[in-house]
Enzyme design. Sequence first.
Site, PDB file in Angstrom:
ATOM      1  N   ASP A   1     -11.364   2.199   3.496  1.00  0.00           N
ATOM      2  CA  ASP A   1     -11.566   0.652   3.144  1.00  0.00           C
ATOM      3  C   ASP A   1     -13.076   0.402   3.256  1.00  0.00           C
ATOM      4  O   ASP A   1     -13.451  -0.492   2.660  1.00  0.00           O
ATOM      5  CB  ASP A   1     -11.193  -0.198   4.448  1.00  0.00           C
ATOM      6  CG  ASP A   1      -9.715  -0.915   4.383  1.00  0.00           C
ATOM      7  OD1 ASP A   1      -9.619  -1.068   3.126  1.00  0.00           O
ATOM      8  OD2 ASP A   1      -9.127  -0.937   5.244  1.00  0.00           O
TER       9      ASP A   1
ATOM     10  N   GLN B   1      -4.691  -1.726   9.487  1.00  0.00           N
ATOM     11  CA  GLN B   1      -4.702  -2.890   8.471  1.00  0.00           C
ATOM     12  C   GLN B   1      -5.270  -4.097   9.576  1.00  0.00           C
ATOM     13  O   GLN B   1      -4.919  -4.110  10.725  1.00  0.00           O
ATOM     14  CB  GLN B   1      -3.093  -3.295   8.459  1.00  0.00           C
ATOM     15  CG  GLN B   1      -2.514  -4.499   7.891  1.00  0.00           C
ATOM     16  CD  GLN B   1      -3.419  -4.714   6.367  1.00  0.00           C
ATOM     17  OE1 GLN B   1      -3.309  -3.700   5.517  1.00  0.00           O
ATOM     18  NE2 GLN B   1      -3.678  -5.771   6.020  1.00  0.00           N
TER      19      GLN B   1
ATOM     20  N   LYS C   1       0.769  -1.208  -0.080  1.00  0.00           N
ATOM     21  CA  LYS C   1      -0.126  -0.113   0.019  1.00  0.00           C
ATOM     22  C   LYS C   1       0.795   1.411  -0.063  1.00  0.00           C
ATOM     23  O   LYS C   1       0.704   2.202  -0.845  1.00  0.00           O
ATOM     24  CB  LYS C   1      -0.891  -0.065   1.251  1.00  0.00           C
ATOM     25  CG  LYS C   1      -1.987  -1.087   1.032  1.00  0.00           C
ATOM     26  CD  LYS C   1      -2.843  -1.271   2.438  1.00  0.00           C
ATOM     27  CE  LYS C   1      -3.710  -2.551   2.098  1.00  0.00           C
ATOM     28  NZ  LYS C   1      -4.374  -3.005   3.293  1.00  0.00           N
TER      29      LYS C   1
END
Length: 278
Positions: free
Chosen positions: A119, A96, A52
């Site tokens: 997300d 994460q 990322k």
Amino acid sequence: MYQIIDGKKISQEIKDELKEKVAGLKEQGKNVALAVIQVGNDPASSVYVNNKKKACAYIGIESLAYELPEETTEQELVELVEKLNADDKVNGILVQLPLPKHINEETIIQTISPKKDVDGFHMQSVGALCVGAKGYVSCTPLGIIELLKRSGIEIAGKHCVVIGRSNIVGKPMALLLLRENGTVTVCHSRTQDLKEITGQADILVVAIGKPKFVDETYVKEGAVVIDVGIHRNEQNKLCGDVDFDRVAPHTSAITPVPGGVGPMTIAMLMNNCVSSVE
Ligand code: NAD
């Protein structure tokens, strides 16, 4: 002959388009910044986080890394997320997953401001998708829609069957296919006669989390098959939820693993970050 849907190529096209957009935003004095939080040092998570960061660097998005020790408490993490929520210089926040067991993931996800929920996991984002309002959409299913569209595959009117009903893949996938006017059936672990249903699919999305579960007996001749699964086999090679070699000859188009859905997830995360500024 079937078409191999090239997620690597399509994700690269998207990243190049985003790079241009970010350059344009910079000319207007607008910066794009993504905060990436990792708690502990799970090796798989470290690989995802690094990928990322690399994608951010390529596109011109500033990535702000927060690498916290395993012992971080839930309260400390909540406070960091709240601080980032209030920081105008941060456009997106990514925590994460998985988090260490002593931290409730749902609490953390719901702490992220829906305005920065790149997300797309916050209840408000999911609710917005459900009613067709604006909001962030979970990156993997969003990437699959993009793969289909950019491969010239029509969704409207097609019977789309999704195997899996998880919050991050199956459910948002079904909602997105519905938004694209597909006729959608969702199958899960309690579905009876799975093959009977998948055998009717024009577009079959497989997110079951079992290596090579789907073989040619699940697939209608000429169907489009999208494989979301990622597993490592005994030889440490990547494979999906679909037995590619057996299924591919029966399809009109199929995604490989690796190089199918996987690269799209990060590209769509970057897309969500850029759209947070646009
Ligand atoms: P999950 O384990 O949360 O969900 C699996 C789903 O499959 C469940 O909803 C369950 O009901 C269903 N299922 C299980 N057994 C079944 C059966 N016999 N018949 C029908 N349905 C059954 O998994 P997930 O998080 O949705 O992920 C699915 C797969 O996708 C995994 O392999 C995961 O690693 C992969 N994944 C890939 C990406 C990516 O970026 N490519 C992102 C997320 C997940």
